[in-house]
Write an enzyme that holds these catalytic residues in place. Sequence first.
Site, mmCIF file in Angstrom:
data_model
loop_
_atom_site.group_PDB
_atom_site.id
_atom_site.type_symbol
_atom_site.label_atom_id
_atom_site.label_comp_id
_atom_site.label_asym_id
_atom_site.label_seq_id
_atom_site.Cartn_x
_atom_site.Cartn_y
_atom_site.Cartn_z
ATOM 1 N N ALA A 1 0.830 -1.263 0.192
ATOM 2 C CA ALA A 1 -0.151 -0.093 -0.066
ATOM 3 C C ALA A 1 0.729 1.418 0.020
ATOM 4 O O ALA A 1 0.349 2.485 0.115
ATOM 5 C CB ALA A 1 -0.890 -0.027 1.192
ATOM 6 N N ALA A 2 1.877 1.104 -0.053
ATOM 7 C CA ALA A 2 2.902 2.429 -0.266
ATOM 8 C C ALA A 2 2.606 3.102 -1.520
ATOM 9 O O ALA A 2 2.307 4.287 -1.671
ATOM 10 C CB ALA A 2 4.521 2.009 -0.244
ATOM 11 N N GLY A 3 2.407 2.358 -2.703
ATOM 12 C CA GLY A 3 1.745 2.948 -3.749
ATOM 13 C C GLY A 3 0.460 3.714 -3.616
ATOM 14 O O GLY A 3 0.156 4.700 -4.285
ATOM 15 N N ASP A 4 -0.317 3.110 -2.835
ATOM 16 C CA ASP A 4 -1.646 3.769 -2.572
ATOM 17 C C ASP A 4 -1.561 4.949 -1.877
ATOM 18 O O ASP A 4 -2.141 6.058 -2.081
ATOM 19 C CB ASP A 4 -2.593 2.696 -1.659
ATOM 20 C CG ASP A 4 -2.750 1.328 -2.570
ATOM 21 O OD1 ASP A 4 -2.966 1.596 -3.670
ATOM 22 O OD2 ASP A 4 -3.003 0.334 -1.840
HETATM 23 O O1 RIB Z 1 -2.129 -1.936 -3.016
HETATM 24 C C1 RIB Z 1 -2.057 -2.851 -1.805
HETATM 25 C C2 RIB Z 1 -3.233 -3.481 -1.967
HETATM 26 O O2 RIB Z 1 -3.442 -4.410 -3.153
HETATM 27 C C3 RIB Z 1 -3.677 -4.432 -0.627
HETATM 28 O O3 RIB Z 1 -4.331 -3.638 0.329
HETATM 29 C C4 RIB Z 1 -4.493 -5.479 -1.256
HETATM 30 O O4 RIB Z 1 -5.791 -5.570 -0.714
HETATM 31 C C5 RIB Z 1 -4.230 -5.436 -2.898
HETATM 32 O O5 RIB Z 1 -5.415 -4.907 -3.468
#
Ligand code: RIB
Length: 306
Positions: free
Chosen positions: A251-254
Amino acid sequence: MDMVRVCVVGSLNMDLVVRAPRLPQVGETVSGGTFATFPGGKGVNQAVAAARLGTQVTMVGRVGQDAFGRQLVDGLRRDGIDVTHVRTAPVAATGVAFIGVDDRGRNMILVAPGGNLGLEPADVDEARSAIAGAHVLLLQLEVPLDAVVRAAALAKAGGALVCLDPAPAAPLPEKLYAQVDVINSNEIEAHALTGVEVGSMPAAEQAARILRGRGPGIVVLKLGARGAFYLSAESAGHVPTVPVAPVDTTAAGDAFAAALGVALGEGTPLAGAVRFATQVAGIKVARMGAQGSMPTRAEVEEAMQR
Ligand code: RIB
């Protein structure tokens, strides 16, 4: 200025995470790990990241008819996110991600999308007022592409900044590129979309120019430990990562995508927005888990002053 309104059209997954000394090869069993569940999904992660940065967030998505779905919705509510448009799809299972994390924080992810696949263009239309009324729309590719395209069109017509994180990588139709203002991808997605292996800064610039030629005015490439490269009509440059001991890169990219959208939505110039996003992602990487590890605005500002 008024609080920035962010709409996220995207996925909700429960992350089932094993942290182990190393990741397995195909056919191999690696023992000695520890297990935990974390709310996740690229949509949820970006929604929570944006909310904690001080924006007003609406989430549009679908869960299944199980306890994971209810837990994910409750988690969004706790972060003050409007879940009016998170509905239950007529399938049993909520999206699930099996994630392995090694002792260097690197991950491998397998996703069973479940209820996320139930998000249709008609559902997006139902959320029209939230999408068209947003300042920033955050999109990823863990829900059906038709829904993503529809959301981009509604947001663009409403004057929102349309931001696409093309993860997981998939071929994109021209009509989607045409609606997107900001595309931010990692190296794997940039390679899949352009055919360019982004192993150097000149290669990153080449890939960014190809993506920009397809429509988005701003391209940002997330280059992992090498930082980020950005390109617009006015500027191009590189921002290094902040030095951290990585715990979990999930989730660093998120975190980066949400922070970039928020900063641009607030009017921050591109280079500053990329620096802000890099800082947010750096804080996330130093913590375990997805949604819960997103930093608050105060934490980010404090870190930027150090
Ligand atoms: O970008 C990370 C996410 O990718 C995780 O939380 C997982 O659920 C996947 O969707």
